[in-house]
Design an enzyme around this catalytic site. Structure first.
Site, PDB file in Angstrom:
ATOM      1  N   ASP A  10     -15.392 -12.448   9.627  1.00 17.96           N
ATOM      2  CA  ASP A  10     -15.940 -12.172  10.471  1.00 17.96           C
ATOM      3  C   ASP A  10     -16.385 -13.347  11.813  1.00 17.96           C
ATOM      4  OD1 ASP A  10     -15.194  -9.737  10.400  1.00 17.96           O
ATOM      5  OD2 ASP A  10     -16.968  -9.064   9.222  1.00 17.96           O
ATOM      6  N   ASP A  61     -14.095  -7.803  11.788  1.00 22.48           N
ATOM      7  CA  ASP A  61     -14.996  -6.621  12.388  1.00 22.48           C
ATOM      8  C   ASP A  61     -14.214  -6.257  13.619  1.00 22.48           C
ATOM      9  OD1 ASP A  61     -16.966  -4.837  10.519  1.00 22.48           O
ATOM     10  OD2 ASP A  61     -18.678  -4.905  11.743  1.00 22.48           O
ATOM     11  N   HIS A  63     -14.496  -2.409  15.806  1.00 23.18           N
ATOM     12  CA  HIS A  63     -15.259  -1.023  15.086  1.00 23.18           C
ATOM     13  C   HIS A  63     -15.297  -0.335  16.793  1.00 23.18           C
ATOM     14  CE1 HIS A  63     -17.492  -2.223  11.961  1.00 23.18           C
ATOM     15  NE2 HIS A  63     -18.367  -2.748  12.451  1.00 23.18           N
ATOM     16  N   SER A  69     -21.711   3.426  11.387  1.00 23.49           N
ATOM     17  CA  SER A  69     -22.694   2.255  10.647  1.00 23.49           C
ATOM     18  C   SER A  69     -23.798   1.718  11.610  1.00 23.49           C
ATOM     19  CB  SER A  69     -21.613   1.032  10.538  1.00 23.49           C
ATOM     20  OG  SER A  69     -21.581   0.099  11.634  1.00 23.49           O
ATOM     21  N   HIS A  80     -22.034  -3.746  17.603  1.00 19.56           N
ATOM     22  CA  HIS A  80     -21.310  -4.297  17.073  1.00 19.56           C
ATOM     23  C   HIS A  80     -20.361  -4.424  16.879  1.00 19.56           C
ATOM     24  CE1 HIS A  80     -21.525  -3.123  13.169  1.00 19.56           C
ATOM     25  NE2 HIS A  80     -20.840  -4.356  12.774  1.00 19.56           N
ATOM     26  N   LYS A 106     -10.681  -5.018  10.294  1.00 22.10           N
ATOM     27  CA  LYS A 106     -11.605  -4.081   9.632  1.00 22.10           C
ATOM     28  C   LYS A 106     -12.674  -2.974  10.162  1.00 22.10           C
ATOM     29  CE  LYS A 106     -14.223  -6.784   7.387  1.00 22.10           C
ATOM     30  NZ  LYS A 106     -15.789  -6.464   8.889  1.00 22.10           N
ATOM     31  N   GLU A 113     -17.696   2.706   6.707  1.00 18.26           N
ATOM     32  CA  GLU A 113     -17.730   1.043   6.726  1.00 18.26           C
ATOM     33  C   GLU A 113     -16.859   0.493   5.633  1.00 18.26           C
ATOM     34  OE1 GLU A 113     -18.983  -1.049   7.757  1.00 18.26           O
ATOM     35  OE2 GLU A 113     -21.024  -0.905   7.671  1.00 18.26           O
ATOM     36  N   ALA A 146     -21.685 -12.024   7.218  1.00 19.51           N
ATOM     37  CA  ALA A 146     -22.743 -12.283   7.107  1.00 19.51           C
ATOM     38  C   ALA A 146     -22.607 -13.010   4.754  1.00 19.51           C
ATOM     39  CB  ALA A 146     -23.567 -11.390   7.139  1.00 19.51           C
ATOM     40  N   CYS A 150     -20.287  -8.785   4.230  1.00 21.32           N
ATOM     41  CA  CYS A 150     -18.481  -9.457   4.601  1.00 21.32           C
ATOM     42  C   CYS A 150     -18.406 -10.001   3.380  1.00 21.32           C
ATOM     43  CB  CYS A 150     -17.981  -9.329   5.564  1.00 21.32           C
ATOM     44  SG  CYS A 150     -18.560  -7.855   6.712  1.00 21.32           S
TER      45      CYS A 150
END
Ligand code: VGL
Ligand code: ZN
Length: 195
Positions: A10, A61, A63, A69, A80, A106, A113, A146, A150
């Site tokens: 990420d 990540d 989304h 989330s 985000h 993912k 999540e 982070a 993750c």
């Protein structure tokens, strides 16, 4: 460094300077580039040759705009890493190392999540674990964002799957400094090596 691989988790613009900007993020990108130089040292040659001998895998990540989330959906995070936006892209300094088959997305399912890179898939629907096994990997170096979420979840799943896991502590960014330190302690106690 035979049988080693690097997993970059990420390192995406929203976690660096966007809606969920994390502490130490710019520095973590710089340190990651230094580590890539170090880990590939002596291999020489063109970039594509380096990638053939030292695999660098990316987790992203990614989304949908209405992911569960996000605060607007009752979740805990500001919106985000929406797929297709700048915020969801890998930092440009790392892009030369990105390969589609070694990139695992993912969080694309609106109702799930997913903090672990182990839950991600590449475009051929292969998992990180499958690819690391195909590459005969024993030792996995991990960096990214982070630490508390993750990075930690990915490291713990790698460990459970039987890999030796090295967390590159200068190459991570975090939501809070306390959370970062606590996560490092928890990872150490489980057998993850902090390098
Ligand atoms: C992450 C918060 C929300 C992470 C992802 O990559 O650590 N954190 N989504
Ligand atoms: Zn997310």
């Amino acid at each position: 460094m035979k049988n080693s691989a690097l997993v970059v988790v990420d390192m995406l613009y929203d976690f660096i300077d966007g809606t969920l900007a994390c502490q130490n993020a710019e520095n973590a990108v710089k340190e990651t580039l230094k580590q890539i130089d170090k880990l590939t040292k002596g291999q020489g040659g063109e970039e594509h040759e380096i990638l053939d001998t030292f695999p660098i895998l990316f987790v992203r990540d990614q989304h949908p705009a209405d992911h569960c989330s996000f605060t607007e959906q009752g979740g805990t995070w500001p919106a985000h890493c929406v797929a297709g936006t700048h915020g969801g892209e890998v930092h440009e300094d790392l892009k030369p190392y990105v390969r589609e088959e070694l990139t695992f997305d993912k969080g694309y399912d609106k109702s799930l999540e997913q903090y672990s890179g182990f839950e991600g898939l590449n475009t051929a629907e292969q998992t990180l674990g499958e690819i690391l096994e195909l590459l005969d990997t024993t030792d996995v170096y991990v960096c990214g964002i982070a630490t508390e979420f993750c990075v930690k979840n990915t490291c713990e799943d790698l460990l459970k799957a039987g890999f030796k896991v090295h967390l590159l502590k200068d190459c991570v960014a975090y939501v809070t400094a306390e959370g970062h330190l606590k996560a490092l302690e928890e990872m150490t106690s489980k057998g993850i090596v902090i390098d």
